[in-house]
Design a protein around this motif. Structure first.
Motif, PDB file in Angstrom:
ATOM      1  N   PHE A   2       0.780  -1.194  -0.393  1.00 39.37           N
ATOM      2  CA  PHE A   2       0.219   0.017   0.302  1.00 39.37           C
ATOM      3  C   PHE A   2       0.808   1.072   0.239  1.00 39.37           C
ATOM      4  O   PHE A   2       2.042   1.234   0.256  1.00 39.37           O
ATOM      5  CB  PHE A   2      -0.716  -0.077   1.128  1.00 39.37           C
ATOM      6  CG  PHE A   2      -1.490  -1.268   1.008  1.00 39.37           C
ATOM      7  CD1 PHE A   2      -2.861  -1.079   0.984  1.00 39.37           C
ATOM      8  CD2 PHE A   2      -1.428  -2.015   2.110  1.00 39.37           C
ATOM      9  CE1 PHE A   2      -3.661  -2.108   1.123  1.00 39.37           C
ATOM     10  CE2 PHE A   2      -2.026  -3.735   2.162  1.00 39.37           C
ATOM     11  CZ  PHE A   2      -3.077  -3.518   1.569  1.00 39.37           C
ATOM     12  N   THR A   3       0.400   2.187  -0.360  1.00 40.23           N
ATOM     13  CA  THR A   3       0.839   3.862   0.210  1.00 40.23           C
ATOM     14  C   THR A   3       0.634   4.423   0.936  1.00 40.23           C
ATOM     15  O   THR A   3       1.731   5.221   1.345  1.00 40.23           O
ATOM     16  CB  THR A   3       0.536   4.292  -1.435  1.00 40.23           C
ATOM     17  OG1 THR A   3      -0.785   5.130  -0.568  1.00 40.23           O
ATOM     18  CG2 THR A   3       0.913   3.836  -2.778  1.00 40.23           C
ATOM     19  N   SER A  40      -6.325  -7.777  -1.189  1.00 35.44           N
ATOM     20  CA  SER A  40      -6.195  -7.175   0.516  1.00 35.44           C
ATOM     21  C   SER A  40      -6.454  -6.159   0.310  1.00 35.44           C
ATOM     22  O   SER A  40      -6.420  -4.763  -1.265  1.00 35.44           O
ATOM     23  CB  SER A  40      -4.144  -7.121   0.374  1.00 35.44           C
ATOM     24  OG  SER A  40      -3.106  -8.328  -0.481  1.00 35.44           O
ATOM     25  N   VAL A  41      -6.905  -5.633   1.214  1.00 37.49           N
ATOM     26  CA  VAL A  41      -7.503  -3.880   1.714  1.00 37.49           C
ATOM     27  C   VAL A  41      -6.734  -3.700   2.786  1.00 37.49           C
ATOM     28  O   VAL A  41      -7.016  -5.147   3.654  1.00 37.49           O
ATOM     29  CB  VAL A  41      -9.048  -3.894   1.093  1.00 37.49           C
ATOM     30  CG1 VAL A  41      -9.600  -2.549   2.256  1.00 37.49           C
ATOM     31  CG2 VAL A  41      -9.755  -4.451   0.451  1.00 37.49           C
ATOM     32  N   ALA A  42      -6.462  -2.714   3.123  1.00 38.70           N
ATOM     33  CA  ALA A  42      -5.915  -1.849   4.545  1.00 38.70           C
ATOM     34  C   ALA A  42      -7.034  -1.552   5.344  1.00 38.70           C
ATOM     35  O   ALA A  42      -7.712  -0.488   4.580  1.00 38.70           O
ATOM     36  CB  ALA A  42      -4.955  -1.282   3.662  1.00 38.70           C
ATOM     37  N   ILE A  43      -7.735  -1.886   6.025  1.00 40.67           N
ATOM     38  CA  ILE A  43      -8.394  -1.182   7.351  1.00 40.67           C
ATOM     39  C   ILE A  43      -7.562  -1.431   8.436  1.00 40.67           C
ATOM     40  O   ILE A  43      -7.007  -1.772   9.071  1.00 40.67           O
ATOM     41  CB  ILE A  43      -9.532  -2.792   7.315  1.00 40.67           C
ATOM     42  CG1 ILE A  43      -9.723  -3.645   6.070  1.00 40.67           C
ATOM     43  CG2 ILE A  43     -10.764  -2.157   8.081  1.00 40.67           C
ATOM     44  CD1 ILE A  43     -10.995  -4.325   6.873  1.00 40.67           C
ATOM     45  N   ASP A  44      -8.133   0.754   8.646  1.00 43.19           N
ATOM     46  CA  ASP A  44      -6.702   1.086   9.273  1.00 43.19           C
ATOM     47  C   ASP A  44      -5.872   0.753   9.703  1.00 43.19           C
ATOM     48  O   ASP A  44      -5.451   0.777  10.757  1.00 43.19           O
ATOM     49  CB  ASP A  44      -7.825   0.717  11.212  1.00 43.19           C
ATOM     50  CG  ASP A  44      -8.990   1.682  11.210  1.00 43.19           C
ATOM     51  OD1 ASP A  44      -8.901   2.842  10.306  1.00 43.19           O
ATOM     52  OD2 ASP A  44      -9.376   1.817  12.496  1.00 43.19           O
ATOM     53  N   GLY A  45      -5.299   0.520   8.412  1.00 42.94           N
ATOM     54  CA  GLY A  45      -3.731   0.026   8.526  1.00 42.94           C
ATOM     55  C   GLY A  45      -3.657  -1.199   8.651  1.00 42.94           C
ATOM     56  O   GLY A  45      -1.931  -1.722   8.147  1.00 42.94           O
ATOM     57  N   VAL A  46      -4.337  -1.910   9.249  1.00 45.45           N
ATOM     58  CA  VAL A  46      -4.293  -3.686   8.457  1.00 45.45           C
ATOM     59  C   VAL A  46      -4.878  -4.656   6.928  1.00 45.45           C
ATOM     60  O   VAL A  46      -6.070  -4.255   6.977  1.00 45.45           O
ATOM     61  CB  VAL A  46      -5.710  -4.161   9.568  1.00 45.45           C
ATOM     62  CG1 VAL A  46      -5.217  -6.041   9.848  1.00 45.45           C
ATOM     63  CG2 VAL A  46      -4.935  -3.554  11.111  1.00 45.45           C
ATOM     64  N   CYS A  47      -4.210  -5.197   7.131  1.00 40.24           N
ATOM     65  CA  CYS A  47      -3.954  -5.589   5.357  1.00 40.24           C
ATOM     66  C   CYS A  47      -4.854  -6.600   5.943  1.00 40.24           C
ATOM     67  O   CYS A  47      -4.383  -7.667   6.711  1.00 40.24           O
ATOM     68  CB  CYS A  47      -1.975  -6.117   4.934  1.00 40.24           C
ATOM     69  SG  CYS A  47      -2.997  -6.717   3.659  1.00 40.24           S
ATOM     70  N   LEU A  48      -6.064  -7.069   5.413  1.00 44.48           N
ATOM     71  CA  LEU A  48      -6.967  -8.156   5.218  1.00 44.48           C
ATOM     72  C   LEU A  48      -7.636  -8.069   3.877  1.00 44.48           C
ATOM     73  O   LEU A  48      -7.402  -7.998   3.282  1.00 44.48           O
ATOM     74  CB  LEU A  48      -8.042  -7.857   6.394  1.00 44.48           C
ATOM     75  CG  LEU A  48      -7.571  -7.860   7.446  1.00 44.48           C
ATOM     76  CD1 LEU A  48      -9.723  -7.587   8.645  1.00 44.48           C
ATOM     77  CD2 LEU A  48      -7.356  -8.834   8.329  1.00 44.48           C
ATOM     78  N   THR A  49      -7.801  -9.634   3.290  1.00 40.06           N
ATOM     79  CA  THR A  49      -7.891 -10.526   2.534  1.00 40.06           C
ATOM     80  C   THR A  49      -9.462 -10.399   2.788  1.00 40.06           C
ATOM     81  O   THR A  49     -10.360 -10.456   3.075  1.00 40.06           O
ATOM     82  CB  THR A  49      -7.618 -11.778   2.310  1.00 40.06           C
ATOM     83  OG1 THR A  49      -5.674 -11.866   2.859  1.00 40.06           O
ATOM     84  CG2 THR A  49      -8.230 -12.482   0.939  1.00 40.06           C
ATOM     85  N   ASP A  95       2.889   8.097  -4.364  1.00 40.77           N
ATOM     86  CA  ASP A  95       3.166   9.302  -3.070  1.00 40.77           C
ATOM     87  C   ASP A  95       2.559   9.386  -2.098  1.00 40.77           C
ATOM     88  O   ASP A  95       3.798  10.367  -1.593  1.00 40.77           O
ATOM     89  CB  ASP A  95       1.139   9.700  -4.019  1.00 40.77           C
ATOM     90  CG  ASP A  95       1.187  10.401  -5.065  1.00 40.77           C
ATOM     91  OD1 ASP A  95       2.192  10.447  -5.608  1.00 40.77           O
ATOM     92  OD2 ASP A  95       0.113   9.561  -6.133  1.00 40.77           O
ATOM     93  N   GLY A  96       3.267   8.333  -1.229  1.00 41.40           N
ATOM     94  CA  GLY A  96       2.917   7.869   0.132  1.00 41.40           C
ATOM     95  C   GLY A  96       4.624   7.172   0.398  1.00 41.40           C
ATOM     96  O   GLY A  96       5.461   7.643  -0.176  1.00 41.40           O
ATOM     97  N   HIS A  97       4.361   6.823   1.003  1.00 43.26           N
ATOM     98  CA  HIS A  97       5.441   5.161   0.994  1.00 43.26           C
ATOM     99  C   HIS A  97       5.580   4.306   0.894  1.00 43.26           C
ATOM    100  O   HIS A  97       4.339   3.969   1.075  1.00 43.26           O
ATOM    101  CB  HIS A  97       6.453   5.879   2.340  1.00 43.26           C
ATOM    102  CG  HIS A  97       5.824   5.535   3.975  1.00 43.26           C
ATOM    103  ND1 HIS A  97       5.069   5.970   4.029  1.00 43.26           N
ATOM    104  CD2 HIS A  97       6.136   4.421   4.495  1.00 43.26           C
ATOM    105  CE1 HIS A  97       4.736   5.490   5.791  1.00 43.26           C
ATOM    106  NE2 HIS A  97       5.491   4.250   5.495  1.00 43.26           N
ATOM    107  N   ILE A  98       6.405   2.686   1.359  1.00 43.81           N
ATOM    108  CA  ILE A  98       6.012   1.621   1.086  1.00 43.81           C
ATOM    109  C   ILE A  98       5.386   1.142   2.467  1.00 43.81           C
ATOM    110  O   ILE A  98       5.862   1.422   3.428  1.00 43.81           O
ATOM    111  CB  ILE A  98       7.180   0.909   1.019  1.00 43.81           C
ATOM    112  CG1 ILE A  98       7.792   1.665  -0.349  1.00 43.81           C
ATOM    113  CG2 ILE A  98       6.898  -0.714   1.018  1.00 43.81           C
ATOM    114  CD1 ILE A  98       9.519   0.661  -0.891  1.00 43.81           C
ATOM    115  N   VAL A  99       4.153   1.162   2.964  1.00 41.35           N
ATOM    116  CA  VAL A  99       3.078   0.656   3.918  1.00 41.35           C
ATOM    117  C   VAL A  99       3.183  -1.365   3.337  1.00 41.35           C
ATOM    118  O   VAL A  99       2.299  -1.875   2.190  1.00 41.35           O
ATOM    119  CB  VAL A  99       1.783   1.430   3.417  1.00 41.35           C
ATOM    120  CG1 VAL A  99       1.062   1.148   4.556  1.00 41.35           C
ATOM    121  CG2 VAL A  99       2.438   2.446   4.220  1.00 41.35           C
ATOM    122  N   LEU A 100       2.773  -2.085   4.041  1.00 40.61           N
ATOM    123  CA  LEU A 100       2.720  -3.277   3.854  1.00 40.61           C
ATOM    124  C   LEU A 100       1.485  -3.590   4.545  1.00 40.61           C
ATOM    125  O   LEU A 100       0.568  -4.712   4.260  1.00 40.61           O
ATOM    126  CB  LEU A 100       3.994  -4.366   4.789  1.00 40.61           C
ATOM    127  CG  LEU A 100       5.568  -3.808   4.678  1.00 40.61           C
ATOM    128  CD1 LEU A 100       6.023  -5.240   4.743  1.00 40.61           C
ATOM    129  CD2 LEU A 100       5.257  -4.352   2.639  1.00 40.61           C
TER     130      LEU A 100
END
Length: 220
Positions: A2-3, A40-49, A95-100
């Motif tokens: 994510f970004t 994958s979707v980040a929910i409040d920063g948590v990667c979930l499937t 545009d942001g930074h590398i977010v896992l």
């Protein structure tokens, strides 16, 4: 991957507990928030499937015990507002930074200070994450890519501009609230490399050398 640029907010439309896991039903505010099953979707920063889709655009995910232990999803409730970001496309703009989406721990909002139209928010991070917080470095808070303006011990300060406040849950959460913290992935690997010695030549050097000296020998 994510970004850290939140695409939309959403609401938890339903929560169902299954032993040590929980099924989350999330309804995005964005009408065309299209996600394929298995993505994958980040929910409040948590990667979930994404596991299934509802008839009115609802998204269903399962958060397991390890996720619940490390993140604010441990206390989900229907109606809770969350930040949402779909996984970045390979041809997308970073545009942001590398977010896992791999949250390292929970922080706590200490206080807010108004600076013109922006808010300087101070957040206390867990003690084990303190070494990864560097001034002018990046940090992910509830899935939002932010720059650390100041780092003093366990406290970091970040600037919340009006656009961020309007498009994310940063305008909702107040001092005392918990937030998900993900460290910069580069800081994590750099710390591991320096701590373990990294190169054979490094292992033969004095253990009393400074962090900067170790980094120089490792090519940084």
């Amino acid at each position: 991957m994510f970004t850290g640029l939140v695409e939309t907010m959403g609401s938890m439309a339903g929560v169902r507990f299954y032993g040590e896991s929980v099924e989350l039903c999330v309804k995005p505010d964005m009408v065309n928030f299209t996600v394929e099953l298995g993505a994958s979707v980040a929910i409040d920063g948590v990667c979930l499937t994404l596991e299934k889709l509802g008839g009115s655009g609802e998204l269903f995910f399962t958060a397991v015990s390890e996720t619940l232990r490390r993140t604010t999803l441990a206390r989900p409730n229907a109606g809770r507002r969350v930040n949402l970001e779909r996984a970045m496309r390979a041809d997308g703009r970073l545009d942001g930074h590398i977010v896992l989406g791999h949250v390292d721990g929970k922080g706590r909002i200490v206080c807010d200070e108004h600076a013109g139209v922006s808010i300087i928010r101070t957040i206390e991070v867990p003690s084990q994450l303190e070494m990864f917080m560097a001034e002018k470095g990046s940090v992910t808070v509830d899935g939002i890519s932010l720059t650390i303006a100041k780092s003093e011990g366990r406290n970091i300060s970040v600037s919340i501009i009006p656009a961020t406040a309007a498009r994310t849950t940063m305008s909702i959460k107040k001092p005392g609230a918990e937030v998900n913290i993900e460290c910069d992935v580069l800081a994590r690997y750099l710390y591991k490399m320096v701590k373990s010695g990294g190169l054979n030549a490094e292992r033969n050097q004095s253990s009393n050398d400074s962090l900067l000296q170790k980094m120089e020998r490792l090519g940084f």
